[in-house]
Scaffold this active site. Sequence first.
Site, PDB file in Angstrom:
ATOM      1  N   ARG A  31     -10.210 -11.500   1.693  1.00  0.00           N
ATOM      2  CA  ARG A  31     -11.054 -12.547   1.100  1.00  0.00           C
ATOM      3  C   ARG A  31     -10.388 -13.904   1.189  1.00  0.00           C
ATOM      4  O   ARG A  31     -11.069 -14.934   1.254  1.00  0.00           O
ATOM      5  CB  ARG A  31     -11.411 -12.162  -0.349  1.00  0.00           C
ATOM      6  N   LYS A  83       0.843  -1.193   0.000  1.00  0.00           N
ATOM      7  CA  LYS A  83       0.000   0.000   0.000  1.00  0.00           C
ATOM      8  C   LYS A  83       0.880   1.246   0.000  1.00  0.00           C
ATOM      9  O   LYS A  83       1.950   1.230   0.601  1.00  0.00           O
ATOM     10  CB  LYS A  83      -0.858   0.027   1.278  1.00  0.00           C
TER      11      LYS A  83
HETATM   12  N1  BES Z   1      -8.029  -3.728   4.163  1.00  0.00           N
HETATM   13  C1  BES Z   1      -8.204  -3.322   2.818  1.00  0.00           C
HETATM   14  C2  BES Z   1      -9.503  -2.563   2.577  1.00  0.00           C
HETATM   15  C3  BES Z   1      -9.701  -1.276   3.316  1.00  0.00           C
HETATM   16  C4  BES Z   1      -9.583  -0.072   2.657  1.00  0.00           C
HETATM   17  C5  BES Z   1     -10.090  -1.265   4.633  1.00  0.00           C
HETATM   18  C6  BES Z   1      -9.809   1.119   3.322  1.00  0.00           C
HETATM   19  C7  BES Z   1     -10.312  -0.055   5.313  1.00  0.00           C
HETATM   20  C8  BES Z   1     -10.173   1.124   4.642  1.00  0.00           C
HETATM   21  C9  BES Z   1      -8.191  -4.547   1.898  1.00  0.00           C
HETATM   22  O1  BES Z   1      -7.435  -5.624   2.326  1.00  0.00           O
HETATM   23  C10 BES Z   1      -7.611  -4.109   0.586  1.00  0.00           C
HETATM   24  O2  BES Z   1      -6.485  -3.699   0.587  1.00  0.00           O
HETATM   25  N2  BES Z   1      -8.401  -4.190  -0.467  1.00  0.00           N
HETATM   26  C11 BES Z   1      -7.964  -3.802  -1.761  1.00  0.00           C
HETATM   27  C12 BES Z   1      -8.504  -4.806  -2.754  1.00  0.00           C
HETATM   28  C13 BES Z   1      -7.952  -4.648  -4.132  1.00  0.00           C
HETATM   29  C14 BES Z   1      -6.472  -4.955  -4.142  1.00  0.00           C
HETATM   30  C15 BES Z   1      -8.687  -5.580  -5.057  1.00  0.00           C
HETATM   31  C16 BES Z   1      -8.518  -2.407  -2.038  1.00  0.00           C
HETATM   32  O3  BES Z   1      -9.634  -2.113  -1.609  1.00  0.00           O
HETATM   33  O4  BES Z   1      -7.826  -1.623  -2.644  1.00  0.00           O
HETATM   34 ZN    ZN Z   2      -5.387  -5.477   1.758  1.00  0.00          ZN
END
Ligand code: BES
Ligand code: ZN
Length: 488
Positions: free
Chosen positions: A337, A263
Amino acid sequence: MLHISFGPEDDLQGASASCVAVLTDAGFAEGAVFRRLDGMTQGALSRAVEAAGFKGDRQEVCSVLAPAVAFSRIVLVGCGAEVRPGDVEVAGAVAARTFKSVTRVMVAFDGAARDHALRAGLGAILGQYRFTKYQTKGEAAPTLTEVSLLVEYPDRAEWSALEALARGVIEARDLVSEPPNVLSPEVFVERIGALRELGVEIEVLDAPKMRDLGFGALLGVAQGSDNAPRTVLMRYRNTAEQGAPLAFVGKGVTFDSGGYSLKPAGSMEEMKTDMAGAAAVVGAIHTLAARKAKVDVIGVVGLVENMVSGGAMRPGDVVTSHSGQTIEVLNTDAEGRLVLADLLSYTRERFAPALMVDLATLTGAIVVSLGYHHAGLFANDDALAVDLTAAGLETGEALWRMPMGPDYDKALRSPIADMKNIGGRPGGSITAAQFLARFVGDTPWAHLDIAGTAWSSDAKPTSPKGATGFGVRLLDALVRRREERAVG
Ligand code: BES
Ligand code: ZN
Ligand code: ZN
């Protein structure tokens, strides 16, 4: 936790009654408490509401300073023209926060606010919550320690259920607020251990056990971290019949760096909250056990840390899930997931539950769709979706149902495995839900994407900035609708 006591309305008479709040409605001028206080202050209240144009609207406050020798402050708080239980809860929170640098206040009730008086106590507790554990100077803590509700014959059973609810919400908020260096999977397990005192059975699956069970997806996420993963199964049973239990499943990623699909710094700092789904499950089990709900319920949480190291999962790796289905991991940041896939199929296989509800901070896309005011609801069962939506309206945890279907599912096709773990940017929360659906079979199931609602950067009357505890009350209300109604 703020202490709530109860006393007779006559307590208003004594000189100890130096700070009083009156929770009232649009007809406040007719209220017995209003009239009594107005008399005791030689009409100061009537003059104040007149001067302020106070109408008794929701969250409207009229403060009267030192209106008589016995009172340092009388505060009227409105609950609106048509008083719903939640309005009294909010008014209780508004009343409590109005008194700064005071340790004790009395809260009296007029008009329709009387019918839901105990909810004011819950609101005051939830609104006064602060996570001050790491502040050594103690400045952030509110001074208020006791709220005395002037309710003639409080229903003690009703109050202990509300107190159990407050404790569950606070437990969830505390867990989410805890920094990720402190709250590793192992420490999370220790915290859950406290539920044993409430009669909850707890079973912990460590990494070797999960390997035996075939949790290849969850373990793939965990393999980049020095902190070993755990799955915790909680069971609270207080029913005579041997029916199918309800199952609540939570994503407990104690920190989500994204893994090799790292991230950016700005979106990483909030990722200690990525275990909010697990926290909500723990908080709900806490509440149900503390209020001795007539229910057979299972809580399942997958606790893992998503980190980067020489041993971490690579984009392109293929893992085999507990269900036997293989997954091409194209993005290591779509880890929630993977964790839930193993939890859902294991829960279904082992417990054959009557329903499963999972809660997860699963996608940033749900924040794009719904902002911070609704959680996304996905379900393969209309009755469950309706019950959850109604529960949310009742508790103030708003849900919005999102679509699902085979057209979305196609996005998950992989050329080399049974599926890939991402479905592209369009409908990102929906394809995430489609992924989960592949692991629930025909069990009635709902998925709540709480990425936008688990943490708030705005303070609300019953929820200060930070962890909201979203989901605890919802699950408690679902149990009241589903199980306890069935029992009687
Ligand atoms: N934990 C994150 C989602 C999230 C985003 C939680 C903002 C709380 C606040 C999740 O694991 C994630 O990183 N999801 C990705 C999925 C993508 C790579 C398909 C996302 O939402 O960008
Ligand atoms: Zn994530
Ligand atoms: Zn995550």
